[in-house]
Scaffold this active site. Structure first.
Site, PDB file in Angstrom:
ATOM      1  N   CYS A 123       0.838  -1.194   0.000  1.00  0.00           N
ATOM      2  CA  CYS A 123       0.000   0.000   0.000  1.00  0.00           C
ATOM      3  C   CYS A 123       0.883   1.258   0.000  1.00  0.00           C
ATOM      4  CB  CYS A 123      -0.952  -0.033   1.196  1.00  0.00           C
ATOM      5  SG  CYS A 123      -2.268   1.201   1.119  1.00  0.00           S
ATOM      6  N   ASP A 152     -10.215  -4.621  -5.256  1.00  0.00           N
ATOM      7  CA  ASP A 152      -9.687  -3.656  -4.286  1.00  0.00           C
ATOM      8  C   ASP A 152     -10.373  -2.299  -4.481  1.00  0.00           C
ATOM      9  OD1 ASP A 152      -8.194  -2.076  -2.578  1.00  0.00           O
ATOM     10  OD2 ASP A 152      -6.263  -2.909  -3.195  1.00  0.00           O
ATOM     11  N   HIS A 158      -8.295  -5.553  -1.066  1.00  0.00           N
ATOM     12  CA  HIS A 158      -7.031  -4.953  -0.619  1.00  0.00           C
ATOM     13  C   HIS A 158      -6.253  -5.870   0.317  1.00  0.00           C
ATOM     14  CE1 HIS A 158      -4.431  -1.472  -0.216  1.00  0.00           C
ATOM     15  NE2 HIS A 158      -4.435  -1.609   1.093  1.00  0.00           N
TER      16      HIS A 158
END
Length: 363
Positions: free
Chosen positions: A154, A309, A338
């Site tokens: 991320c 996601d 995610h």
């Protein structure tokens, strides 16, 4: 088509007994559900053995213990500022860190720590120059080498890209991006909110100084509110009712509810410079007067994204394939969300082996 009807058959006494059994089962499952939510302790996480080999303020650089290192090139793992380090070392059998260690890699992770009031002014320049750059040098020092691989999850991948574009030495040989946003032109629902004209990142940062974890947490959860505020708990009830293990639910629930404060300086840059102005791919990010140019990155790239996601859309992560200068680029997209890249069956059986195999061929 109409709904399927379930009809109980038998005598009145038999039907009554079946209804009572069903009612008792519902009550028992609900009682266990309430007890788990109210009294069960959080599960243990981050259990892969490790040593702290360097510190800076609240941050720690971990080196994970290994029974035998097979690959010369060490790995440094970076994650998002709002998370905790254990998200990549969740629990034995479901841990990217554990998998890499077992595959013979020399694994490090930079833990950010819990940001408090004194950290409110920290910016991405501070994290890149004063934390990541020092951690990279320490990794190479302890592993007695002059190059390394970086895995970024991320926002951790976004910061890894900033670092690698600015620092040529020690050489970053390989980069793995896990759901790492680089292009913010279309960030789904996040873009609709943040670019509505009413979302003032400067005002939020100036008001809070240190943006509370709860503020960020509610914002992220509102991207998918039914699933996050209702579905999470109905899934637990179903698991209990079906007599399945609740360990995985508890681990994941701890992750999504255990975040840290966001330094206002970095928050301002993340929202304004990334989401609102999309400066990273435009070459408009300058850290301590140095331009972040993604084309400077010539490391081998492995980019992984989740088709479902809603936090980091696949196209946001796929931008690495277009904007970085590497000649060795690989992209995978999986039918998950995610968290599914680091937790769950697809992560354990597909994502982790792909990462370790790809790195082993280049380390």
């Amino acid at each position: 088509m109409g709904e399927k009807l379930y009809v109980l058959s038998g005598s009145a006494d038999e039907v009554g007994e079946k209804l009572q059994e069903s009612y008792d089962r519902v009550l028992d499952s609900t009682r266990k559900w309430a007890e788990i939510l109210s009294f069960d302790p959080d599960p243990q996480t981050g259990m892969t053995p490790k040593d702290v080999v360097w510190r800076k303020n609240k941050s720690k650089l971990y080196r994970y213990c290994s029974n035998g290192i097979k690959h010369r090139t060490p790995i440094l793992i970076l994650y998002a500022l709002i998370n905790k380090a254990y998200i990549l070392d969740l629990t034995p059998g479901m841990s990217l860190v554990e998998h890499l260690v077992n595959e013979g890699f020399d694994v490090y992770m930079l833990e950010w720590g819990d940001f408090e009031w004194e950290d409110r002014h920290l910016t991405f320049a501070d994290f890149v120059f004063d934390y990541i750059a020092h951690a990279v040098r320490k990794v190479c020092q302890f592993s007695n080498c002059d190059e390394l691989s970086i895995i970024g999850y991320c926002m951790g991948g976004t910061m890894a890209a900033m670092y690698t574009s600015l620092f040529k030495l020690p050489k970053v040989r390989n980069m793995v991006f896990l759901a790492s946003p680089l292009n913010f032109e279309n960030a789904g629902i996040s873009s609709k909110w943040i670019n509505s004209g009413a979302f003032d990142a400067d005002k939020i940062a100036d008001t809070f100084k240190l943006v509370p974890s709860s503020f960020v947490d509610y914002g992220v959860k509102m991207l998918n509110p039914v699933n996050n505020f209702w579905g999470t708990y109905t899934r637990l009830w179903k698991v209990i009712d079906e007599g399945l293990s609740i360990k995985s639910w508890k681990v994941l629930n701890k992750w999504v509810n255990d975040n840290v404060n966001f330094p206002g300086g970095a928050y301002r840059q993340w929202i304004r410079d990334m989401y609102q102005e999309n400066l990273l791919i435009k070459g408009g990010i300058f850290l301590r007067s140095q331009q972040v140019d993604l084309n400077n990155i010539d490391a081998a790239l492995l980019v992984l994204a989740g088709e479902k996601d809603h936090i980091v859309l696949p196209e946001q992560a796929r931008a690495a394939m277009d904007y970085m200068g590497s000649g060795d680029k690989t992209y995978y997209e999986f039918p998950i969300g995610h968290g599914g890249l680091v937790f769950g069956g697809i992560a354990r059986n597909k994502v982790f082996p792909i990462i370790s195999q790809w790195l082993s061929e280049r380390s």
